[in-house]
Scaffold this motif. Structure first.
Motif, PDB file in Angstrom:
ATOM      1  N   PHE A   8       0.829  -1.214   0.000  1.00  0.00           N
ATOM      2  CA  PHE A   8       0.000   0.000   0.000  1.00  0.00           C
ATOM      3  C   PHE A   8       0.859   1.258   0.000  1.00  0.00           C
ATOM      4  O   PHE A   8       0.559   2.230  -0.703  1.00  0.00           O
ATOM      5  CB  PHE A   8      -0.931  -0.005   1.217  1.00  0.00           C
ATOM      6  N   LYS A  16      -3.982   5.082  -3.893  1.00  0.00           N
ATOM      7  CA  LYS A  16      -4.416   4.860  -2.508  1.00  0.00           C
ATOM      8  C   LYS A  16      -5.861   5.321  -2.314  1.00  0.00           C
ATOM      9  O   LYS A  16      -6.676   4.627  -1.702  1.00  0.00           O
ATOM     10  CB  LYS A  16      -3.500   5.612  -1.538  1.00  0.00           C
ATOM     11  N   VAL A  17      -6.149   6.509  -2.828  1.00  0.00           N
ATOM     12  CA  VAL A  17      -7.499   7.060  -2.690  1.00  0.00           C
ATOM     13  C   VAL A  17      -8.515   6.183  -3.402  1.00  0.00           C
ATOM     14  O   VAL A  17      -9.598   5.894  -2.865  1.00  0.00           O
ATOM     15  CB  VAL A  17      -7.534   8.509  -3.226  1.00  0.00           C
ATOM     16  N   TRP A  19      -8.265   3.008  -4.040  1.00  0.00           N
ATOM     17  CA  TRP A  19      -8.400   1.746  -3.306  1.00  0.00           C
ATOM     18  C   TRP A  19      -9.324   1.915  -2.099  1.00  0.00           C
ATOM     19  O   TRP A  19     -10.190   1.075  -1.838  1.00  0.00           O
ATOM     20  CB  TRP A  19      -7.019   1.257  -2.848  1.00  0.00           C
ATOM     21  N   ILE A  20      -9.130   3.037  -1.358  1.00  0.00           N
ATOM     22  CA  ILE A  20      -9.990   3.323  -0.202  1.00  0.00           C
ATOM     23  C   ILE A  20     -11.454   3.415  -0.649  1.00  0.00           C
ATOM     24  O   ILE A  20     -12.355   2.810  -0.058  1.00  0.00           O
ATOM     25  CB  ILE A  20      -9.570   4.640   0.480  1.00  0.00           C
ATOM     26  N   ALA A  21     -11.698   4.175  -1.701  1.00  0.00           N
ATOM     27  CA  ALA A  21     -13.068   4.402  -2.175  1.00  0.00           C
ATOM     28  C   ALA A  21     -13.731   3.109  -2.632  1.00  0.00           C
ATOM     29  O   ALA A  21     -14.898   2.844  -2.306  1.00  0.00           O
ATOM     30  CB  ALA A  21     -13.065   5.426  -3.300  1.00  0.00           C
ATOM     31  N   THR A  23     -12.859  -0.004  -1.879  1.00  0.00           N
ATOM     32  CA  THR A  23     -12.871  -1.066  -0.878  1.00  0.00           C
ATOM     33  C   THR A  23     -13.921  -0.847   0.195  1.00  0.00           C
ATOM     34  O   THR A  23     -14.552  -1.798   0.666  1.00  0.00           O
ATOM     35  CB  THR A  23     -11.479  -1.193  -0.211  1.00  0.00           C
ATOM     36  N   TYR A  24     -14.146   0.425   0.579  1.00  0.00           N
ATOM     37  CA  TYR A  24     -14.957   0.676   1.772  1.00  0.00           C
ATOM     38  C   TYR A  24     -16.281   1.395   1.513  1.00  0.00           C
ATOM     39  O   TYR A  24     -17.053   1.599   2.443  1.00  0.00           O
ATOM     40  CB  TYR A  24     -14.139   1.484   2.785  1.00  0.00           C
ATOM     41  N   ASN A  55       1.040   8.034   3.776  1.00  0.00           N
ATOM     42  CA  ASN A  55      -0.249   7.543   3.254  1.00  0.00           C
ATOM     43  C   ASN A  55      -1.348   8.605   3.299  1.00  0.00           C
ATOM     44  O   ASN A  55      -2.514   8.305   3.566  1.00  0.00           O
ATOM     45  CB  ASN A  55      -0.709   6.292   4.015  1.00  0.00           C
ATOM     46  N   ILE A  57      -4.276  10.892   2.278  1.00  0.00           N
ATOM     47  CA  ILE A  57      -5.318  10.842   1.249  1.00  0.00           C
ATOM     48  C   ILE A  57      -6.021  12.184   1.081  1.00  0.00           C
ATOM     49  O   ILE A  57      -6.519  12.506   0.011  1.00  0.00           O
ATOM     50  CB  ILE A  57      -6.345   9.717   1.505  1.00  0.00           C
TER      51      ILE A  57
END
Length: 437
Positions: A8, A16-17, A19-21, A23-24, A55, A57
């Motif tokens: 990551f 990263k952003v 992936w966050i969006a 995934t969650y 990290n 975001i």
């Protein structure tokens, strides 16, 4: 998400952003929009913020306000405060205005020593260890000359180093306990660099010494500064004749002064009250510490340790009536800096220090302590007169209104209604619902 994510930290910010969006969030586009809305439009400025931590975001905004009219040691100050809690800035401002007409706040720095320790174990003859330490002590100073040179030019440096036997606490446990003066810098990196050199010197000289037999050994566990700074203390106080305490909500100043002193005494003996009492002080302290780019977690840890220094957690502030004079004061440990770290990087931190007229570290200690005392006075004045909720809920009303996205017309009607009615979350919600019917 049922599996760990690999690599990551090596992803780009965009990756990263995303992936966050994905995934969650059930609506990734909406999450991406919220995250993006808080990016700074100035790419260079955003990159600066991105590189403060790992990290990154986006940015989490905390309001930055100012509390004017603080008369401190005869000079007026406008104090910047970064905090999200309603009524804190208003309460500080109100206290500042109140005491400005009563000779203002007095603040004094009592001491500025900071502490660092090399923690190690020793299995052997303690007398030999003490003699060995006395012999090599000058080397701790000489071997750190390259580290301390610039600090010494500013009037700081290593003050002293002691060997401390801590075997009563832990088997074979000893310390090199060092004290430092770091002038206008908080000094964490400086202190830690010195300590690590102390550890290297200790190990190297022990290995080269013929004073110990093969069964005796030293094992360095760690080298680190302490955020508990009981010899880096600032005092802030206010005082006036009891009769001068009179104001709108204080018709009987003697009664008010006595109730105020009793309220403080309760916090001095009752830990359950002391925690909330001191939290109020830290509302003021943390807000200024954060606004000036200092480490509020370190300050919190050190202050609360100091509050328990006598074996029971107690009030940081004190009050008395003596010969017709009301006095209210606090003494707290504060290790602060006005150079280095965020103070030279964050544009708003630099702006806040400009507002404070570029204070030295000692001047900033005084300002922060005064903010804490002002906040505490405001809370205790409310608690012993009108009650804490009246003022707090007036400030909290805006948050409730914003939560329900009230229109300008609704906002006017709500505020008019609650000028004469008790504010509570449920009452405001009920009134908003009645308007919308």
């Amino acid at each position: 998400m049922n599996n760990a994510v690999a690599g990551f930290s090596k992803l780009s910010k965009k990756e990263k952003v995303n992936w966050i969006a994905e995934t969650y969030f059930s609506t990734p586009d909406e999450a991406l929009k919220i995250i993006g809305n808080y990016w700074n439009s100035d790419d260079k400025l955003q990159q600066l913020h991105d590189e403060f931590i790992e990290n990154t975001i986006t940015n989490l905004y905390i309001p930055l306000g100012v509390a004017p009219n603080f008369l401190i040691n005869g000079k007026y100050k406008t104090i910047p405060m970064a905090i999200e809690e309603s009524s804190v800035v208003a309460a500080a401002s109100k206290s500042a205005k109140y005491w400005a007409t009563r000779d203002g706040f007095k603040a004094t720095v009592i001491d500025t020593q900071k502490i660092g320790q090399v923690h190690f174990t020793f299995n052997g003859d303690v007398q030999k260890l003490q003699s060995f330490f006395d012999q090599i002590k000058p080397l701790f100073f000489s071997n750190t000359q390259s580290i301390t040179k610039n600090m010494q030019q500013r009037g700081g440096g290593i003050l002293d180093i002691q060997l401390k036997d801590k075997r009563n606490l832990l088997e074979h446990y000893f310390q090199l306990h060092a004290t430092f003066e770091t002038k206008d810098s908080m000094g964490a990196n400086f202190i830690n660099s010195c300590l690590e050199q102390f550890a290297s010197t200790l190990k190297e000289e022990f290995q080269n010494s013929d004073a110990f037999d093969e069964n005796e050994n030293i094992n360095v566990i760690m080298s680190i500064l302490s955020n508990y700074v009981p010899n880096c203390i600032v005092r802030a106080e206010v005082s006036c004749p009891v009769e001068d305490l009179t104001e709108k909500h204080i018709a009987n100043p003697q009664d008010f002064a006595e109730r105020f002193v009793q309220a403080v005494q309760i916090a001095e003996v009752e830990p359950f009250r002391a925690v909330t009492h001191n939290k109020g002080i830290m509302n003021g302290v943390d807000a200024v510490v954060l606004a000036t780019g200092n480490d509020f977690r370190a300050v919190e840890a050190g202050v609360h340790a100091y509050a328990a220094k006598n074996g029971q957690y107690a009030s940081l502030s004190h009050a008395k009536i003596e010969n017709g004079i009301f006095t209210f004061w606090l003494e707290i440990p504060l290790a602060l800096g006005t150079v280095g770290g965020l103070t030279s990087l964050h544009p708003l931190v630099k702006l806040c220090l400009e507002i404070l007229e570029k204070p030295s570290a000692e001047e900033l200690m005084q300002i922060v302590a005064v903010a804490g005392l002002a906040q505490n006075f405001a809370a205790l004045r409310s608690l012993t007169t009108t009650g804490i909720q009246e003022g707090h809920m007036k400030m909290h009303l805006n948050n409730i209104i914003n939560q329900f996205e009230a229109s300008e017309e609704e906002r006017h009607l709500i505020k008019t209604h609650f000028k004469k009615n008790t504010i509570s979350h449920s009452a405001v919600v009920e009134f908003i619902e009645s308007l919308r019917k």
